[in-house]
Design a protein around this motif. Sequence first.
Motif, PDB file in Angstrom:
ATOM      1  N   GLU A   1       0.828  -1.211   0.000  1.00  0.00           N
ATOM      2  CA  GLU A   1       0.000   0.000   0.000  1.00  0.00           C
ATOM      3  C   GLU A   1       0.861   1.259   0.000  1.00  0.00           C
ATOM      4  OE1 GLU A   1      -2.438  -0.419   3.423  1.00  0.00           O
ATOM      5  OE2 GLU A   1      -3.852  -1.821   2.483  1.00  0.00           O
TER       6      GLU A   1
ATOM      7  N   TRP B   1       1.323   4.273  -2.899  1.00  0.00           N
ATOM      8  CA  TRP B   1       1.193   5.719  -2.680  1.00  0.00           C
ATOM      9  C   TRP B   1       2.450   6.451  -3.116  1.00  0.00           C
ATOM     10  CZ3 TRP B   1      -2.944   8.308  -2.386  1.00  0.00           C
ATOM     11  CH2 TRP B   1      -4.097   7.792  -1.792  1.00  0.00           C
TER      12      TRP B   1
ATOM     13  N   HIS C   1       2.187   6.708  -6.765  1.00  0.00           N
ATOM     14  CA  HIS C   1       1.155   7.698  -7.079  1.00  0.00           C
ATOM     15  C   HIS C   1       1.720   9.117  -6.968  1.00  0.00           C
ATOM     16  CE1 HIS C   1      -2.811   9.623  -7.084  1.00  0.00           C
ATOM     17  NE2 HIS C   1      -2.371  10.345  -6.065  1.00  0.00           N
ATOM     18  N   THR C   2       2.453   9.378  -5.888  1.00  0.00           N
ATOM     19  CA  THR C   2       3.029  10.715  -5.692  1.00  0.00           C
ATOM     20  C   THR C   2       4.056  11.026  -6.769  1.00  0.00           C
ATOM     21  OG1 THR C   2       2.744  10.369  -3.309  1.00  0.00           O
ATOM     22  CG2 THR C   2       4.119  12.221  -3.989  1.00  0.00           C
TER      23      THR C   2
ATOM     24  N   THR D   1      -7.335  13.748  -6.647  1.00  0.00           N
ATOM     25  CA  THR D   1      -8.696  13.717  -6.096  1.00  0.00           C
ATOM     26  C   THR D   1      -8.713  13.264  -4.640  1.00  0.00           C
ATOM     27  OG1 THR D   1      -8.929  11.492  -7.033  1.00  0.00           O
ATOM     28  CG2 THR D   1      -9.826  13.330  -8.316  1.00  0.00           C
ATOM     29  N   ASP D   2      -7.635  12.606  -4.175  1.00  0.00           N
ATOM     30  CA  ASP D   2      -7.567  12.168  -2.787  1.00  0.00           C
ATOM     31  C   ASP D   2      -7.177  13.295  -1.836  1.00  0.00           C
ATOM     32  OD1 ASP D   2      -4.979  11.787  -4.272  1.00  0.00           O
ATOM     33  OD2 ASP D   2      -4.256  11.514  -2.209  1.00  0.00           O
ATOM     34  N   ASN D   3      -6.820  14.456  -2.377  1.00  0.00           N
ATOM     35  CA  ASN D   3      -6.342  15.572  -1.553  1.00  0.00           C
ATOM     36  C   ASN D   3      -7.098  16.829  -1.964  1.00  0.00           C
ATOM     37  OD1 ASN D   3      -4.838  17.726  -0.401  1.00  0.00           O
ATOM     38  ND2 ASN D   3      -3.000  16.434  -0.332  1.00  0.00           N
ATOM     39  N   THR D   4      -8.034  17.271  -1.120  1.00  0.00           N
ATOM     40  CA  THR D   4      -8.887  18.417  -1.484  1.00  0.00           C
ATOM     41  C   THR D   4      -8.082  19.707  -1.616  1.00  0.00           C
ATOM     42  OG1 THR D   4      -9.379  18.736   0.877  1.00  0.00           O
ATOM     43  CG2 THR D   4     -10.927  17.415  -0.404  1.00  0.00           C
TER      44      THR D   4
ATOM     45  N   GLN E   1      -6.346  19.532  -4.904  1.00  0.00           N
ATOM     46  CA  GLN E   1      -7.354  19.637  -5.970  1.00  0.00           C
ATOM     47  C   GLN E   1      -7.760  21.090  -6.181  1.00  0.00           C
ATOM     48  OE1 GLN E   1     -10.865  17.297  -5.253  1.00  0.00           O
ATOM     49  NE2 GLN E   1     -11.229  16.983  -7.426  1.00  0.00           N
TER      50      GLN E   1
ATOM     51  N   ARG F   1       5.646   9.215   2.674  1.00  0.00           N
ATOM     52  CA  ARG F   1       5.201   7.906   2.191  1.00  0.00           C
ATOM     53  C   ARG F   1       6.373   6.968   1.932  1.00  0.00           C
ATOM     54  NH1 ARG F   1       0.603  10.525  -1.866  1.00  0.00           N
ATOM     55  NH2 ARG F   1      -1.005  10.784  -0.254  1.00  0.00           N
TER      56      ARG F   1
END
Length: 465
Positions: A41, A45, A48-49, A104-107, A110, A175
Amino acid sequence: MNAPFWYLSRPSRVLTLIALAAALTILAGFPLSLNMLRFRENLAWVNHTNEVLRQLSATERALLEAESSERGYLLTADATYLSTYNEWKDAIPALLSSLRGLVTDNTVQQKRVDDLSLDIKARLEELARAVQLGPQRLADVLDILKSARTTQLTPRIIQSLSQLRQTELSLLEARQASADRSGIFATISAAALFVFALISATFGIFIFEHQRTIERERQLQEVQAQLFQLSRLTSVGEMAAAIAHELNQPLAAMMNYLRGSKRLLEGISDERIDKARDALDKAASQSLRAGEVIRRLRDFITQGEITPKVENARTMVEEAVAIALRVANDHTVRVAMQFDGSVTYVLVDKIQIQQVIVNLVRNAIEAMENTVRRELTVSTRAAEDGMVIIKVADSGPGIDPSVAPKLFQPFITSKRNGTGIGLSISRTIVESHGGQMAVDPAALEGTTFYFTVRGVASEKLQSAE
Protein backbone atom coordinates in the motif's frame (compact mmCIF):
# COMPACT_ATOMS: atom_id res chain seq x y z
CA MET A 1 -2.12 -32.96 36.55
CA ASN A 2 -1.33 -33.08 32.85
CA ALA A 3 1.10 -35.77 31.70
CA PRO A 4 4.59 -34.52 30.73
CA PHE A 5 5.37 -34.35 27.04
CA TRP A 6 7.76 -37.32 27.35
CA TYR A 7 4.96 -39.62 28.58
CA LEU A 8 2.47 -38.78 25.86
CA SER A 9 1.65 -41.45 23.31
CA ARG A 10 3.39 -41.22 19.93
CA PRO A 11 0.28 -39.86 18.10
CA SER A 12 -0.15 -37.26 20.84
CA ARG A 13 3.48 -36.21 20.50
CA VAL A 14 3.07 -35.86 16.74
CA LEU A 15 -0.02 -33.70 17.16
CA THR A 16 1.69 -31.60 19.82
CA LEU A 17 4.71 -30.94 17.59
CA ILE A 18 2.50 -30.13 14.61
CA ALA A 19 0.51 -27.71 16.75
CA LEU A 20 3.73 -26.10 17.99
CA ALA A 21 5.08 -25.71 14.44
CA ALA A 22 1.76 -24.31 13.25
CA ALA A 23 1.67 -21.85 16.16
CA LEU A 24 5.21 -20.65 15.42
CA THR A 25 4.43 -20.30 11.73
CA ILE A 26 1.24 -18.33 12.39
CA LEU A 27 3.05 -16.22 14.96
CA ALA A 28 5.64 -15.14 12.40
CA GLY A 29 3.39 -15.36 9.32
CA PHE A 30 0.71 -12.96 10.57
CA PRO A 31 3.00 -9.94 11.03
CA LEU A 32 4.75 -10.85 7.78
CA SER A 33 1.46 -10.79 5.86
CA LEU A 34 0.38 -7.60 7.59
CA ASN A 35 3.66 -5.81 6.90
CA MET A 36 3.76 -6.99 3.30
CA LEU A 37 0.25 -5.60 2.80
CA ARG A 38 1.26 -2.29 4.34
CA PHE A 39 4.43 -2.24 2.26
CA ARG A 40 2.48 -2.72 -0.97
CA GLU A 41 0.00 0.00 0.00
CA ASN A 42 2.76 2.45 0.92
CA LEU A 43 4.67 1.64 -2.26
CA ALA A 44 1.53 2.28 -4.31
CA TRP A 45 1.19 5.72 -2.68
CA VAL A 46 4.86 6.44 -3.39
CA ASN A 47 4.34 5.59 -7.07
CA HIS A 48 1.15 7.70 -7.08
CA THR A 49 3.03 10.71 -5.69
CA ASN A 50 5.83 10.26 -8.21
CA GLU A 51 3.24 10.23 -10.99
CA VAL A 52 1.76 13.51 -9.70
CA LEU A 53 5.24 15.06 -9.72
CA ARG A 54 5.84 13.82 -13.27
CA GLN A 55 2.51 15.31 -14.42
CA LEU A 56 3.42 18.61 -12.76
CA SER A 57 6.76 18.68 -14.57
CA ALA A 58 5.09 17.79 -17.87
CA THR A 59 2.48 20.56 -17.45
CA GLU A 60 5.13 23.13 -16.58
CA ARG A 61 7.26 22.09 -19.52
CA ALA A 62 4.32 22.24 -21.93
CA LEU A 63 3.47 25.80 -20.82
CA LEU A 64 7.10 26.92 -21.13
CA GLU A 65 7.38 25.35 -24.59
CA ALA A 66 4.15 27.04 -25.71
CA GLU A 67 5.37 30.45 -24.48
CA SER A 68 8.79 29.97 -26.08
CA SER A 69 7.28 28.89 -29.42
CA GLU A 70 4.88 31.86 -29.35
CA ARG A 71 7.78 34.31 -28.93
CA GLY A 72 9.77 32.54 -31.63
CA TYR A 73 6.87 32.88 -34.06
CA LEU A 74 6.27 36.56 -33.27
CA LEU A 75 9.96 37.42 -33.65
CA THR A 76 10.76 35.37 -36.74
CA ALA A 77 7.40 34.72 -38.44
CA ASP A 78 8.64 31.14 -38.87
CA ALA A 79 5.68 28.75 -39.29
CA THR A 80 7.66 26.00 -37.56
CA TYR A 81 7.38 27.88 -34.26
CA LEU A 82 3.65 28.27 -34.82
CA SER A 83 3.26 24.53 -35.36
CA THR A 84 5.22 23.81 -32.18
CA TYR A 85 3.14 26.34 -30.27
CA ASN A 86 -0.13 24.71 -31.36
CA GLU A 87 1.18 21.26 -30.44
CA TRP A 88 2.10 22.22 -26.86
CA LYS A 89 -0.98 24.42 -26.40
CA ASP A 90 -3.28 21.56 -27.35
CA ALA A 91 -1.48 19.16 -24.96
CA ILE A 92 -1.96 21.32 -21.86
CA PRO A 93 -5.71 20.67 -21.22
CA ALA A 94 -5.20 16.92 -21.22
CA LEU A 95 -2.24 17.24 -18.84
CA LEU A 96 -4.26 19.39 -16.44
CA SER A 97 -7.18 16.96 -16.56
CA SER A 98 -4.86 14.05 -15.79
CA LEU A 99 -3.25 16.01 -12.95
CA ARG A 100 -6.64 16.82 -11.41
CA GLY A 101 -7.62 13.16 -11.56
CA LEU A 102 -4.45 12.20 -9.70
CA VAL A 103 -5.04 14.57 -6.76
CA THR A 104 -8.70 13.72 -6.10
CA ASP A 105 -7.57 12.17 -2.79
CA ASN A 106 -6.34 15.57 -1.55
CA THR A 107 -8.89 18.42 -1.48
CA VAL A 108 -6.21 21.08 -0.89
CA GLN A 109 -4.19 19.96 -3.89
CA GLN A 110 -7.35 19.64 -5.97
CA LYS A 111 -8.24 23.27 -5.20
CA ARG A 112 -4.74 24.35 -6.22
CA VAL A 113 -5.01 22.44 -9.48
CA ASP A 114 -8.34 24.11 -10.20
CA ASP A 115 -6.82 27.56 -9.55
CA LEU A 116 -3.80 26.64 -11.66
CA SER A 117 -6.07 25.50 -14.51
CA LEU A 118 -7.90 28.84 -14.51
CA ASP A 119 -4.64 30.81 -14.55
CA ILE A 120 -3.15 28.67 -17.31
CA LYS A 121 -6.33 28.97 -19.33
CA ALA A 122 -6.16 32.77 -19.05
CA ARG A 123 -2.48 32.71 -19.95
CA LEU A 124 -3.17 30.59 -23.03
CA GLU A 125 -5.85 33.06 -24.08
CA GLU A 126 -3.26 35.87 -23.88
CA LEU A 127 -0.86 33.82 -25.99
CA ALA A 128 -3.64 33.05 -28.48
CA ARG A 129 -4.46 36.75 -28.91
CA ALA A 130 -0.81 37.56 -29.51
CA VAL A 131 -0.44 34.75 -32.05
CA GLN A 132 -3.64 35.81 -33.78
CA LEU A 133 -2.25 39.35 -34.25
CA GLY A 134 0.95 37.85 -35.63
CA PRO A 135 4.39 39.32 -36.32
CA GLN A 136 2.85 42.08 -38.53
CA ARG A 137 1.23 43.77 -35.52
CA LEU A 138 4.01 43.68 -32.95
CA ALA A 139 2.90 46.99 -31.46
CA ASP A 140 -0.48 45.50 -30.56
CA VAL A 141 1.26 42.39 -29.27
CA LEU A 142 3.37 44.56 -26.96
CA ASP A 143 0.19 46.12 -25.61
CA ILE A 144 -1.08 42.65 -24.76
CA LEU A 145 2.20 41.84 -23.01
CA LYS A 146 2.00 45.05 -20.98
CA SER A 147 -1.55 44.20 -20.01
CA ALA A 148 -0.45 40.69 -19.01
CA ARG A 149 1.99 42.14 -16.50
CA THR A 150 -0.84 43.70 -14.56
CA THR A 151 -2.76 40.43 -14.31
CA GLN A 152 0.25 38.71 -12.73
CA LEU A 153 -0.73 35.39 -14.32
CA THR A 154 2.80 34.07 -14.74
CA PRO A 155 3.85 34.68 -11.07
CA ARG A 156 0.61 33.04 -9.90
CA ILE A 157 1.19 30.04 -12.14
CA ILE A 158 4.76 29.69 -10.88
CA GLN A 159 3.59 29.98 -7.27
CA SER A 160 0.83 27.39 -7.79
CA LEU A 161 3.24 24.94 -9.40
CA SER A 162 5.73 25.47 -6.56
CA GLN A 163 3.07 24.89 -3.89
CA LEU A 164 1.80 21.76 -5.62
CA ARG A 165 5.33 20.40 -6.02
CA GLN A 166 6.41 21.16 -2.44
CA THR A 167 3.31 19.51 -1.02
CA GLU A 168 3.82 16.39 -3.16
CA LEU A 169 7.52 16.22 -2.24
CA SER A 170 6.59 16.36 1.45
CA LEU A 171 4.02 13.61 0.89
CA LEU A 172 6.58 11.60 -1.06
CA GLU A 173 9.11 11.84 1.77
CA ALA A 174 6.57 10.71 4.37
CA ARG A 175 5.20 7.91 2.19
CA GLN A 176 8.69 6.68 1.23
CA ALA A 177 9.69 6.59 4.90
CA SER A 178 6.54 4.62 5.70
CA ALA A 179 7.25 2.20 2.85
CA ASP A 180 10.82 1.73 4.07
CA ARG A 181 9.62 0.98 7.58
CA SER A 182 7.10 -1.54 6.28
CA GLY A 183 9.80 -3.16 4.17
CA ILE A 184 12.12 -3.47 7.17
CA PHE A 185 9.38 -4.96 9.32
CA ALA A 186 8.46 -7.39 6.53
CA THR A 187 12.09 -8.49 6.26
CA ILE A 188 12.35 -9.01 10.02
CA SER A 189 9.09 -10.99 10.00
CA ALA A 190 10.34 -13.17 7.14
CA ALA A 191 13.60 -13.83 8.99
CA ALA A 192 11.68 -14.73 12.12
CA LEU A 193 9.45 -17.09 10.14
CA PHE A 194 12.51 -18.83 8.71
CA VAL A 195 14.16 -19.18 12.12
CA PHE A 196 10.96 -20.47 13.71
CA ALA A 197 10.57 -23.04 10.95
CA LEU A 198 14.21 -24.11 11.34
CA ILE A 199 13.81 -24.44 15.11
CA SER A 200 10.59 -26.42 14.74
CA ALA A 201 12.08 -28.81 12.18
CA THR A 202 15.26 -29.43 14.17
CA PHE A 203 13.40 -29.78 17.42
CA GLY A 204 10.97 -32.25 15.86
CA ILE A 205 13.76 -34.45 14.45
CA PHE A 206 15.52 -34.43 17.79
CA ILE A 207 12.40 -35.49 19.72
CA PHE A 208 11.37 -38.29 17.36
CA GLU A 209 14.81 -39.84 16.99
CA HIS A 210 15.65 -39.87 20.68
CA GLN A 211 12.33 -40.75 22.21
CA ARG A 212 12.91 -44.43 21.42
CA THR A 213 16.00 -44.56 23.60
CA ILE A 214 14.37 -42.67 26.45
CA GLU A 215 11.41 -45.09 26.52
CA ARG A 216 13.75 -48.09 27.21
CA GLU A 217 14.73 -46.84 30.62
CA ARG A 218 11.92 -45.18 32.48
CA GLN A 219 14.03 -43.83 35.27
CA LEU A 220 16.62 -42.37 32.94
CA GLN A 221 13.77 -40.96 30.87
CA GLU A 222 12.47 -38.92 33.81
CA VAL A 223 15.88 -37.40 34.48
CA GLN A 224 16.55 -36.69 30.85
CA ALA A 225 13.05 -35.21 30.38
CA GLN A 226 13.61 -32.73 33.19
CA LEU A 227 17.09 -31.77 31.96
CA PHE A 228 15.96 -31.42 28.38
CA GLN A 229 12.92 -29.34 29.35
CA LEU A 230 15.18 -26.97 31.26
CA SER A 231 17.70 -26.82 28.40
CA ARG A 232 14.94 -26.28 25.87
CA LEU A 233 13.48 -23.37 27.79
CA THR A 234 16.93 -21.86 28.25
CA SER A 235 17.88 -22.22 24.58
CA VAL A 236 14.56 -20.79 23.38
CA GLY A 237 15.07 -17.75 25.58
CA GLU A 238 18.65 -17.26 24.37
CA MET A 239 17.74 -17.68 20.71
CA ALA A 240 14.75 -15.33 20.98
CA ALA A 241 17.09 -12.63 22.38
CA ALA A 242 19.68 -13.15 19.60
CA ILE A 243 17.40 -13.48 16.52
CA ALA A 244 17.46 -9.74 15.81
CA HIS A 245 21.27 -9.66 15.75
CA GLU A 246 22.68 -12.82 14.15
CA LEU A 247 21.96 -16.45 13.29
CA ASN A 248 25.32 -17.93 14.24
CA GLN A 249 24.52 -18.25 17.94
CA PRO A 250 21.34 -20.34 17.58
CA LEU A 251 23.11 -22.49 14.98
CA ALA A 252 26.01 -23.05 17.39
CA ALA A 253 23.59 -23.94 20.18
CA MET A 254 21.84 -26.37 17.88
CA MET A 255 25.16 -28.07 17.04
CA ASN A 256 25.96 -28.48 20.73
CA TYR A 257 22.61 -30.16 21.37
CA LEU A 258 23.09 -32.54 18.47
CA ARG A 259 26.61 -33.49 19.55
CA GLY A 260 25.51 -33.94 23.16
CA SER A 261 22.64 -36.16 22.08
CA LYS A 262 24.99 -38.26 19.95
CA ARG A 263 27.30 -38.74 22.94
CA LEU A 264 24.34 -40.02 24.94
CA LEU A 265 23.93 -42.80 22.39
CA GLU A 266 27.59 -43.90 22.38
CA GLY A 267 28.21 -47.43 23.59
CA ILE A 268 24.67 -48.61 22.80
CA SER A 269 24.49 -51.18 20.00
CA ASP A 270 21.14 -51.42 18.29
CA GLU A 271 19.89 -51.02 14.72
CA ARG A 272 17.47 -48.29 15.69
CA ILE A 273 20.16 -46.48 17.66
CA ASP A 274 22.38 -46.58 14.56
CA LYS A 275 19.59 -44.97 12.56
CA ALA A 276 19.25 -42.32 15.24
CA ARG A 277 22.98 -41.56 15.06
CA ASP A 278 22.75 -41.27 11.28
CA ALA A 279 19.85 -38.83 11.56
CA LEU A 280 21.80 -36.77 14.10
CA ASP A 281 24.81 -36.68 11.79
CA LYS A 282 22.62 -35.41 8.94
CA ALA A 283 21.05 -32.75 11.15
CA ALA A 284 24.51 -31.65 12.33
CA SER A 285 25.71 -31.50 8.72
CA GLN A 286 22.81 -29.25 7.73
CA SER A 287 23.46 -26.99 10.71
CA LEU A 288 27.13 -26.70 9.69
CA ARG A 289 26.03 -25.89 6.15
CA ALA A 290 23.77 -23.07 7.36
CA GLY A 291 26.64 -21.70 9.44
CA GLU A 292 28.93 -21.90 6.40
CA VAL A 293 26.46 -19.85 4.33
CA ILE A 294 26.49 -17.12 6.99
CA ARG A 295 30.31 -17.30 7.29
CA ARG A 296 30.77 -16.93 3.53
CA LEU A 297 28.54 -13.91 3.44
CA ARG A 298 30.46 -12.36 6.34
CA ASP A 299 33.82 -13.22 4.73
CA PHE A 300 32.78 -11.64 1.48
CA ILE A 301 31.77 -8.35 3.14
CA THR A 302 35.04 -8.23 5.13
CA GLN A 303 37.45 -9.94 2.71
CA GLY A 304 35.75 -9.70 -0.70
CA GLU A 305 36.02 -13.33 -1.83
CA ILE A 306 34.82 -13.84 -5.42
CA THR A 307 34.56 -16.52 -8.10
CA PRO A 308 35.50 -14.74 -11.36
CA LYS A 309 34.60 -16.04 -14.83
CA VAL A 310 35.03 -14.72 -18.37
CA GLU A 311 31.91 -12.71 -19.27
CA ASN A 312 30.77 -10.67 -22.28
CA ALA A 313 31.16 -7.04 -21.15
CA ARG A 314 28.38 -5.59 -23.32
CA THR A 315 25.82 -8.25 -22.38
CA MET A 316 26.67 -7.91 -18.69
CA VAL A 317 26.24 -4.11 -18.74
CA GLU A 318 23.04 -4.16 -20.82
CA GLU A 319 21.40 -6.71 -18.50
CA ALA A 320 22.35 -4.70 -15.40
CA VAL A 321 21.01 -1.43 -16.83
CA ALA A 322 17.77 -3.14 -17.87
CA ILE A 323 17.33 -4.53 -14.35
CA ALA A 324 17.96 -1.11 -12.76
CA LEU A 325 15.49 0.63 -15.07
CA ARG A 326 12.84 -2.00 -14.45
CA VAL A 327 13.26 -1.63 -10.68
CA ALA A 328 13.22 2.19 -10.86
CA ASN A 329 10.10 2.11 -13.09
CA ASP A 330 10.92 5.57 -14.46
CA HIS A 331 10.27 6.07 -18.18
CA THR A 332 11.32 9.73 -18.28
CA VAL A 333 15.06 9.06 -18.15
CA ARG A 334 16.92 9.08 -21.47
CA VAL A 335 19.49 6.29 -21.46
CA ALA A 336 22.53 6.13 -23.74
CA MET A 337 24.97 3.22 -23.75
CA GLN A 338 28.40 3.53 -25.36
CA PHE A 339 30.60 0.46 -25.78
CA ASP A 340 34.26 0.43 -26.78
CA GLY A 341 34.63 -1.92 -29.74
CA SER A 342 38.02 -3.09 -28.44
CA VAL A 343 36.43 -4.35 -25.19
CA THR A 344 34.69 -7.72 -25.53
CA TYR A 345 35.35 -9.85 -22.46
CA VAL A 346 36.05 -9.22 -18.78
CA LEU A 347 37.08 -11.50 -15.91
CA VAL A 348 34.49 -10.93 -13.19
CA ASP A 349 31.91 -12.44 -10.89
CA LYS A 350 29.00 -11.40 -13.13
CA ILE A 351 26.30 -11.20 -10.44
CA GLN A 352 28.44 -9.04 -8.14
CA ILE A 353 29.58 -6.59 -10.85
CA GLN A 354 26.02 -6.31 -12.19
CA GLN A 355 24.93 -5.43 -8.66
CA VAL A 356 27.51 -2.61 -8.65
CA ILE A 357 26.13 -1.28 -11.96
CA VAL A 358 22.54 -1.55 -10.72
CA ASN A 359 23.45 0.43 -7.58
CA LEU A 360 25.15 3.19 -9.59
CA VAL A 361 22.29 3.44 -12.14
CA ARG A 362 19.62 3.59 -9.43
CA ASN A 363 21.60 6.27 -7.56
CA ALA A 364 21.87 8.27 -10.80
CA ILE A 365 18.11 8.05 -11.46
CA GLU A 366 17.34 9.16 -7.91
CA ALA A 367 19.82 12.07 -8.25
CA MET A 368 17.97 13.31 -11.37
CA GLU A 369 14.50 13.03 -9.82
CA ASN A 370 13.91 16.78 -9.64
CA THR A 371 15.90 17.91 -12.69
CA VAL A 372 14.39 18.93 -16.03
CA ARG A 373 17.09 17.28 -18.15
CA ARG A 374 17.32 13.61 -17.17
CA GLU A 375 20.03 11.88 -19.16
CA LEU A 376 21.92 8.75 -18.13
CA THR A 377 25.04 7.51 -19.94
CA VAL A 378 26.64 4.10 -19.32
CA SER A 379 29.87 3.33 -21.17
CA THR A 380 32.85 0.99 -21.35
CA ARG A 381 36.39 1.86 -22.37
CA ALA A 382 39.69 0.03 -22.53
CA ALA A 383 42.34 1.24 -20.05
CA GLU A 384 45.98 0.54 -19.37
CA ASP A 385 47.33 -2.72 -17.95
CA GLY A 386 44.52 -4.74 -19.51
CA MET A 387 41.83 -3.12 -17.37
CA VAL A 388 38.36 -2.01 -18.53
CA ILE A 389 36.65 1.16 -17.29
CA ILE A 390 32.87 1.15 -16.78
CA LYS A 391 31.29 4.58 -16.32
CA VAL A 392 27.84 5.70 -15.15
CA ALA A 393 27.15 9.42 -15.70
CA ASP A 394 24.03 11.44 -14.92
CA SER A 395 22.82 14.99 -15.51
CA GLY A 396 21.78 15.58 -11.92
CA PRO A 397 22.81 18.39 -9.57
CA GLY A 398 26.13 16.80 -8.62
CA ILE A 399 27.51 15.68 -5.26
CA ASP A 400 27.16 17.71 -2.09
CA PRO A 401 30.68 19.07 -1.32
CA SER A 402 30.25 18.19 2.35
CA VAL A 403 29.66 14.53 1.46
CA ALA A 404 32.19 14.15 -1.38
CA PRO A 405 35.32 13.46 0.76
CA LYS A 406 33.49 10.70 2.69
CA LEU A 407 31.47 9.36 -0.23
CA PHE A 408 32.61 5.72 0.01
CA GLN A 409 32.58 5.47 3.78
CA PRO A 410 29.86 3.25 5.31
CA PHE A 411 26.67 4.99 6.49
CA ILE A 412 27.53 8.25 4.72
CA THR A 413 24.73 9.43 2.40
CA SER A 414 23.24 12.61 0.96
CA LYS A 415 19.82 10.99 0.41
CA ARG A 416 17.12 11.51 3.00
CA ASN A 417 16.14 7.84 3.06
CA GLY A 418 19.53 6.36 2.11
CA THR A 419 21.33 3.73 4.18
CA GLY A 420 24.82 4.85 3.21
CA ILE A 421 26.17 1.35 2.54
CA GLY A 422 25.51 0.92 -1.21
CA LEU A 423 28.65 2.70 -2.44
CA SER A 424 30.77 1.20 0.34
CA ILE A 425 29.76 -2.36 -0.58
CA SER A 426 30.10 -1.59 -4.29
CA ARG A 427 33.67 -0.42 -3.81
CA THR A 428 34.43 -3.54 -1.75
CA ILE A 429 33.15 -5.70 -4.62
CA VAL A 430 35.23 -3.81 -7.20
CA GLU A 431 38.39 -3.92 -5.09
CA SER A 432 37.92 -7.67 -4.55
CA HIS A 433 38.12 -7.93 -8.36
CA GLY A 434 41.44 -6.10 -8.35
CA GLY A 435 39.92 -2.85 -9.61
CA GLN A 436 39.26 0.64 -8.30
CA MET A 437 36.14 2.77 -7.92
CA ALA A 438 35.95 6.57 -7.84
CA VAL A 439 34.12 9.70 -8.94
CA ASP A 440 35.39 11.36 -12.13
CA PRO A 441 36.76 14.78 -11.04
CA ALA A 442 36.72 16.03 -14.64
CA ALA A 443 32.92 15.81 -14.99
CA LEU A 444 31.60 19.23 -16.08
CA GLU A 445 28.08 18.62 -14.79
CA GLY A 446 26.11 15.99 -12.98
CA THR A 447 28.01 13.09 -11.46
CA THR A 448 30.17 10.43 -13.12
CA PHE A 449 31.13 7.27 -11.23
CA TYR A 450 33.56 4.82 -12.76
CA PHE A 451 35.23 1.58 -11.77
CA THR A 452 37.72 -0.81 -13.35
CA VAL A 453 37.70 -4.57 -13.86
CA ARG A 454 40.17 -6.86 -15.54
CA GLY A 455 39.70 -7.29 -19.28
CA VAL A 456 40.32 -10.45 -21.30
CA ALA A 457 41.75 -10.12 -24.82
CA SER A 458 39.77 -12.00 -27.47
CA GLU A 459 42.89 -13.59 -28.94
CA LYS A 460 43.92 -14.96 -25.54
CA LEU A 461 40.46 -16.43 -25.06
CA GLN A 462 40.56 -18.10 -28.48
CA SER A 463 44.04 -19.53 -27.87
CA ALA A 464 42.88 -20.90 -24.51
CA GLU A 465 39.98 -22.64 -26.21
